[in-house]
Design an enzyme around this catalytic site. Structure first.
Site, mmCIF file in Angstrom:
data_model
loop_
_atom_site.group_PDB
_atom_site.id
_atom_site.type_symbol
_atom_site.label_atom_id
_atom_site.label_comp_id
_atom_site.label_asym_id
_atom_site.label_seq_id
_atom_site.Cartn_x
_atom_site.Cartn_y
_atom_site.Cartn_z
ATOM 1 N N GLY A 99 17.567 -36.926 22.485
ATOM 2 C CA GLY A 99 18.142 -37.298 23.775
ATOM 3 C C GLY A 99 19.652 -37.325 23.827
ATOM 4 O O GLY A 99 20.218 -38.058 24.642
ATOM 5 N N PRO A 120 18.964 -36.036 15.015
ATOM 6 C CA PRO A 120 18.015 -34.923 14.951
ATOM 7 C C PRO A 120 17.792 -34.310 16.327
ATOM 8 O O PRO A 120 18.141 -34.893 17.359
ATOM 9 C CB PRO A 120 16.737 -35.580 14.402
ATOM 10 C CG PRO A 120 17.173 -36.885 13.819
ATOM 11 C CD PRO A 120 18.383 -37.310 14.580
ATOM 12 N N HIS A 163 -12.762 -30.267 0.031
ATOM 13 C CA HIS A 163 -11.299 -30.334 -0.094
ATOM 14 C C HIS A 163 -10.745 -31.443 0.815
ATOM 15 O O HIS A 163 -9.965 -32.298 0.357
ATOM 16 C CB HIS A 163 -10.696 -28.973 0.284
ATOM 17 C CG HIS A 163 -9.213 -28.906 0.146
ATOM 18 N ND1 HIS A 163 -8.588 -28.206 -0.853
ATOM 19 C CD2 HIS A 163 -8.208 -29.466 0.881
ATOM 20 C CE1 HIS A 163 -7.269 -28.327 -0.725
ATOM 21 N NE2 HIS A 163 -7.019 -29.078 0.335
ATOM 22 N N GLU A 164 -11.107 -31.425 2.095
ATOM 23 C CA GLU A 164 -10.575 -32.414 3.029
ATOM 24 C C GLU A 164 -11.065 -33.824 2.700
ATOM 25 O O GLU A 164 -10.303 -34.788 2.809
ATOM 26 C CB GLU A 164 -10.959 -32.041 4.457
ATOM 27 C CG GLU A 164 -10.390 -30.714 4.936
ATOM 28 C CD GLU A 164 -8.875 -30.663 4.844
ATOM 29 O OE1 GLU A 164 -8.222 -31.725 4.919
ATOM 30 O OE2 GLU A 164 -8.326 -29.552 4.675
#
Length: 629
Positions: free
Chosen positions: A202, A198, A420-421
């Protein structure tokens, strides 16, 4: 290999002309004497001159016999007869002076030519290079940059979290340092090594570290730099690059973003045929077949899209070795943090292991960014050192976005967002085996997030079973369930939650074979290993019939509905806790892990299933349910 000395013909001609002119000047200085005009007149009067040559500005006289120094010719500048007759009366030495005009002549003739050359080399050529035309003179030259050992400045000690990849590349270093010892049993070094993984893990840093360890020339070029608008330029640059590497052997050639050059031929060309990219790729394949690794030239390449590379590029004899540079695990993240923490002033009691625990799924570049953001945060609050709280805020900033406290919401919107949270948070706490809830906030972040619930995995994950995936979908739909339960209606805030829950359910059905009705069959195209695109899974063309497609849709809908019902049940059992936590969230705007545990002390768990076992590799750190606009 000893280089042959090549001297341009123009240099030889210039040297010969210079020698001839110098010799002529020396001879003239030895046989000709320059005298004043008055002396020339005296020689004429004394009868010493036998022959006179007159030009527009000079008089040249041949002496009847050489003088004491052996000169046979005297030369004097002309003076007008009237002036000479008048001056001769005074018995003085007189001659004619000339105004030097060589500078004016040089400027008159050379200045326009120099101006045109300046326009060509200083403006036209630079404009051509910046517009990727390459210039007409060096159009086929490689743009590779050469870094010697002292210029790379990177060793294996500077690269952490990728121990397996470093072990694979150690053989390359040993061969470049001592090729005879490495090949004493007849083994040869791989011609090419492909670094896959990905973005931000490095790969480029590893390639530079190999050159730094081996102490050899390092040629670095991007795959896109080979491609130009002129046909054949890319192939010429490939040839030039390998010629430069052979001349500087032992050397390392590093091609970054190889997918820009090595895409499968014909697969991505809508009109078919061989375009400039394919010709460049063909030349690269020829060079890989033709060069001998025993001369000390090794090809390294990096890509995060190996699935689109041409198969001829990956066969044995070209890129013999493929090294995976994956995201680091917890131990690797700790090692990476220890490398980057040396650049900042950290608090003595800072526990980097805790930072590694809350950064699951992040690559090396992400960790470097988090260390820098933590240092910036500590600087903003005028602290003397970077502390753990700075790292926590840096993770939130990188993952969820920048806080937007200036966004004004109505009281009703704030109540909806708070419930909601807390719906997400309570579902995560009530279900077995869910990731730890680290923080809940109704402060807007990023572009469209009006609130967020941050979950922190306790360990790295390798495998997820069906119950864990169902728990994830349930937690994602906890916000929608809270809105329906408290306000008897739903809002647009759960749009992202529903999309992510649907993607997980569709993968369960189509990719992982987790639906009993459809059986253990894969109905989806293979996913790209490193692209991580948030796209819906597509059916394999020609495999699934219309009836099967309907059954897949029904199975996905059934999984999502089951998760929503489970979230509603969990919140209904803990309705009082939901209201209490939502009210506390409205008052404080942010609740941390300790505060949430205190408020949810009487929470009733849901489900009797065993807690799933933890694996040992990474899964992405999640920010569950950023409420959209």
């Amino acid at each position: 290999m000893q280089k042959k000395l090549r001297i341009p013909v123009a240099y030889v001609v210039f040297a010969v002309l210079a020698v001839v002119l110098l010799r002529e000047s020396w001879v003239r200085s030895q046989t000709i004497e320059s005298v004043p005009y008055s002396t020339f007149e005296r020689y004429l009067g004394d009868g010493l001159i036998d022959e006179v040559t007159v030009s527009e500005t000079m008089l040249s006289g041949r002496l009847k016999s050489p003088d004491s120094q052996g000169r046979e010719v005297v030369v004097a500048p002309r003076v007008e007869p009237a002036t000479a007759e008048r001056l001769s009366r005074f018995n003085v030495t007189y001659t004619r002076g000339f105004e030097s005009t060589w500078l004016r002549d040089v400027l008159t003739w050379l200045a326009p030519a120099a101006l045109m050359a300046l326009l060509w080399f200083g403006v036209v050529r630079r404009t051509a290079e910046r517009s990727d035309m390459g210039g007409l003179i060096g159009i086929g030259r490689s743009k590779a940059r050469i870094y010697m050992e002292t210029h790379t400045g990177v060793r294996f000690a500077d690269v952490a979290g990728v121990d397996e990849a470093k072990a694979e590349l150690q053989e390359i270093v040993e061969f470049l340092k001592n090729p005879k010892e490495h090949g004493r049993l007849g083994a040869r070094i791989p011609k090419g090594v492909l670094l896959m993984g990905p973005t931000g893990t490095g790969k480029t840093l590893l390639a530079r570290a190999v050159a730094g360890e081996a102490g050899v020339a390092f040629f670095s070029i991007s795959g896109s730099e080979f491609i130009e608008m002129f046909v054949g330029v890319g192939a010429a640059r490939v040839r030039d690059l390998f010629e430069q590497a052979r001349a500087h052997a032992p050397a390392i050639i590093f091609i970054d973003e190889l997918d820009a050059l090595g895409k499968a031929r014909g697969a991505f060309s809508p009109m078919g045929g061989h375009d400039e990219r394919e010709q460049t790729l063909n030349q690269l394949l020829v060079e890989l077949d033709g060069f001998d690794p025993s001369v000390g030239v090794v090809l390294l390449a990096a890509t995060n899209r190996p699935e689109i590379l041409d198969t001829a590029l990956l066969r044995a004899g070209r890129f013999d070795r493929q090294v995976l540079v994956d995201r680091p695990d917890r131990r690797g993240r700790l090692a990476i943090l220890q490398v980057h923490i040396k650049k900042v002033r950290a608090a003595p009691d800072l526990d980097l292991d805790q930072v590694a625990a809350i950064t699951v799924g992040l690559a090396g570049a992400d960790l470097a960014n988090i260390v820098n953001e933590a240092a910036l945060g500590a600087t903003r609050r005028r602290a003397q050192a970077v502390e753990l709280g700075d790292f926590t805020r840096a993770v939130e900033r990188v993952v969820a976005g920048i806080e937007r406290k200036t966004r004004v919401l109505s009281p009703h919107e704030r109540r909806v967002i708070a419930h909601h949270e807390m719906g997400h948070a309570l579902c995560a706490l009530a279900l077995p085996g869910c990731d730890t809830v680290h923080k809940v906030s109704i402060i807007a972040r990023g572009i469209g997030a009006l609130g967020y619930t941050l979950q922190r995995p306790t360990e790295d994950r390798l495998l997820l079973d069906r119950s864990e995936l169902m728990n994830r979908i349930t937690v994602l739909l906890g916000g929608r369930a809270a809105e329906r339960l408290v306000f008897a209606q739903v809002s647009t805030g759960a749009a992202d939650d529903i999309a992510r829950a649907t993607d997980i359910a569709r993968d369960m059905v189509m990719r992982h074979g987790m639906d009993d009705g459809l059986g253990c069959v894969a109905w989806a195209e293979g996913a790209a290993p490193f692209l991580e695109l948030n796209q819906a899974t597509n059916l394999r063309g020609g495999i699934a019939s219309p009836d099967t497609a309907q059954r897949i849709d029904a199975a996905v809908q059934r999984i999502v509905q089951q998760a929503l019902d489970r979230a509603l049940d969990a919140l209904q059992r803990n309705r009082a806790t939901l209201d209490r936590c939502a009210q506390a969230l409205l008052e404080h705007e942010t609740l941390d892990e300790a505060e949430i545990r205190t408020l949810c002390a009487d929470l009733q768990p849901v489900g009797d299933g065993p807690t799933p076992q933890r694996g040992a590799v990474s899964s992405d750190t999640e920010v569950v349910s950023p409420v959209s606009k």
